[in-house]
Design an enzyme around this catalytic site. Structure first.
Site, PDB file in Angstrom:
ATOM      1  CE  LYS A  35       0.242  12.693  78.640  1.00 29.46           C
ATOM      2  NZ  LYS A  35      -0.476  13.075  77.401  1.00 29.46           N
ATOM      3  CG  PHE A 256      -6.161   4.713  53.865  1.00 32.54           C
ATOM      4  CD1 PHE A 256      -4.797   4.628  53.712  1.00 32.54           C
ATOM      5  CD2 PHE A 256      -6.663   5.137  55.088  1.00 32.54           C
ATOM      6  CE1 PHE A 256      -3.941   4.968  54.739  1.00 32.54           C
ATOM      7  CE2 PHE A 256      -5.817   5.503  56.121  1.00 32.54           C
ATOM      8  CZ  PHE A 256      -4.440   5.414  55.942  1.00 32.54           C
ATOM      9  CB  CYS A 267      -7.083  11.364  63.384  1.00 30.96           C
ATOM     10  SG  CYS A 267      -5.643  11.788  64.302  1.00 30.96           S
TER      11      CYS A 267
END
Ligand code: UDX
Ligand code: UDX
Length: 439
Positions: A35, A256, A267
């Site tokens: 990375k 939502f 999450c």
């Protein structure tokens, strides 16, 4: 200020690039050499709209650097954010191995006062653990001296949504800082001053709870809408009208409340699990949140049952899939609902062909025995039905006649109610949405 960020994943890289964009000099570090190599070559290692451009700009301005070791980053920074992964363990606990490992490495590299900030989503009381780990690993010269001369720990949870992370960082509803000293409070307020936003100051544990509670409440809204969709399908109501009618109530709000095949991502599933576990360990059974998790699993099972019911025989059928990522505008496959749904259909003998605008690279590491197509018509070609699993904008611009022409059977199961306004029935399809009162 000079700021170090440990972990250059979806949280760390966005936070680092944005902190540098609001005026700080940022040193990012990651233990994944590959990375860091790519980042040093100027290549963003995750897909997030606008990230590549902003990263290139900030690197050019010498406000953003990528280091190989924590020592290197800590030497140049007074504030160090911990943004490493906190994956779920089998029993639902957050795995804090990486967090502890980073806290220790920061302590060992301590050569002057540092503020260590939890950016990763961690269970309550993790801040205390970090403080203890650092104290145990401080270099000798700090021992005995008043601890507060050497470091402070703080919590500063992120509320970034993948796909809109930069916008969410630059225009936050609030910044939450959990601190135990005035110095730590001042430093964090200084960092976020350019954002000119409301800052909630509290203690570390309350800040940690704010994060888990916010994500869990958002997941609760989604599961509530999904449970409603099951009722709507049974009584002939329309979930879109039901949630629209609810959402105008300012106390409820429209967001939502989109029913679909459930929430995924790195999450919500993880944070709901961790919060349930944290509650259990504190002596409280969070049954409401357990029901949110069960409802989420049930929503995927209900989608499979709908397909089995309408398609009749699954074995040997060719099923086209539009969208694999856990939500649009991201390449992230973590806990994507598409994984469970596709694996269950494959287990029943279906042949899967799929297309996703961004997640194909990551999807190839997750799925076996699946055909990856170059566009939505390729995925639909020769299919006995088409599943919409991620509501990418790209799928809205579709030539339905062409789509109908390449499919073997004109059957669409719309897991995200993407085509809610397109009236596919008139266009010659059998169409099944979620909660549209049609089953
Ligand atoms: C994840 C969760 O998504 C988020 O909810 C939580 O707050 C933090 O962990 P994310 O950025 O998505 O955040 O994780 P990931 O994409 O896995 O990035 C973590 C990075 O930390 C990886 O690049 C990994 O290589 C790096 N890492 C991990 C270290 O640099 N050191 C370690 O010891 C462990
Ligand atoms: C979430 C939180 O929104 C963010 O504040 C936190 O920092 C990290 O977790 P993220 O997981 O990136 O962000 O995406 P989000 O837009 O919240 O969607 C999460 C999941 O819920 C996706 O699978 C999405 O498809 C699903 N969802 C969302 C619904 O099913 N219905 C909705 O109405 C909204």
């Amino acid at each position: 200020m000079n700021i170090g960020i440990v972990g250059t994943g979806y949280v760390g890289l966005v936070t680092g690039v944005c902190l540098s964009a609001i005026g700080h000099t940022v040193y990012c570090v990651d233990n994944d050499r590959e990375k860091i190599k790519k980042l040093r070559r100027g290549i963003a290692t995750i897909y997030e709209p606008g990230l590549q451009e902003l990263m290139t700009k900030q690197t050019k301005k010498k406000k953003l650097f990528f280091c190989e070791t924590i020592k290197e980053a800590a030497k140049c920074s007074q504030v160090i954010f911990i943004a490493v992964g906190t994956p779920s363990k089998k029993n639902g606990d957050a795995d804090l191995t990486y967090v502890e490992n980073v806290a220790r490495q920061i302590a060992l590299s301590m050569d002057s006062y540092k503020l260590i900030v939890e950016k990763s989503t961690v269970p309550a009381e993790t801040g205390k653990r970090i403080e203890h780990t650092i104290k145990l690993n401080l270099p000798k010269k700090f021992n005995g001296r008043n601890r507060s001369l050497s470091f402070d720990v703080a919590s500063n949870p992120e509320f970034l949504r993948e796909g809109s992370a930069i916008a969410d960082f630059m225009n936050p509803d609030r910044v939450v800082i959990g601190v135990e000293s005035k110095k730590a409070e001042e430093l964090l307020k200084e960092i976020y001053k350019p954002l000119k936003t409301r800052v909630i100051v509290t203690n570390i544990t309350s800040a940690e709870i704010i994060k888990h509670a916010s994500n869990s409440f958002l997941a609760t809204k989604i599961s509530f809408a999904n449970a409603l969709s099951q009722i709507c399908d049974r009584v002939g109501a329309d979930i879109l009208k039901v949630t629209e009618g609810m959402g105008y109530d300012k106390r409820i709000g429209p967001s939502f409340l989109n029913a679909g095949i459930g929430f995924g991502g790195s999450c919500f599933p993880k944070d709901v699990d961790a919060f349930i576990r944290l509650s259990e360990k504190s002596g409280y059974e969070f049954n409401l949140l357990k029901a949110v998790r069960t409802t989420n699993e049930e929503q995927k099972a209900a989608f499979i049952r709908l397909i089995e019911d309408k398609l009749w025989i699954i074995k040997g059928k060719t099923i086209g899939v539009l969208g694999l990522a856990f939500k649009p505008n991201t390449d992230d496959m973590r806990n994507a609902p598409s994984v469970d749904i596709i694996e269950r259909l494959q287990a029943e003998g279906a042949k899967i062909k799929a297309y996703d605008p961004q997640a194909m690279e990551n999807a190839k590491k997750v799925f076996k025995g699946m055909t990856f197509c170059n566009d939505m018509y390729g995925a639909a070609k020769g299919s006995d039905c088409l599943l919409v699993l991620t509501e990418w904008d790209e799928f809205r611009k579709v030539d339905f006649k062409k789509l109908r022409g390449v499919m073997r059977q004109p059957v669409v199961f719309d897991g995200r109610n993407l085509y809610k306004n397109d009236n596919l029935v008139e266009l010659g399809f059998e169409y099944f949405g979620i909660g549209r009162g049609k089953v």
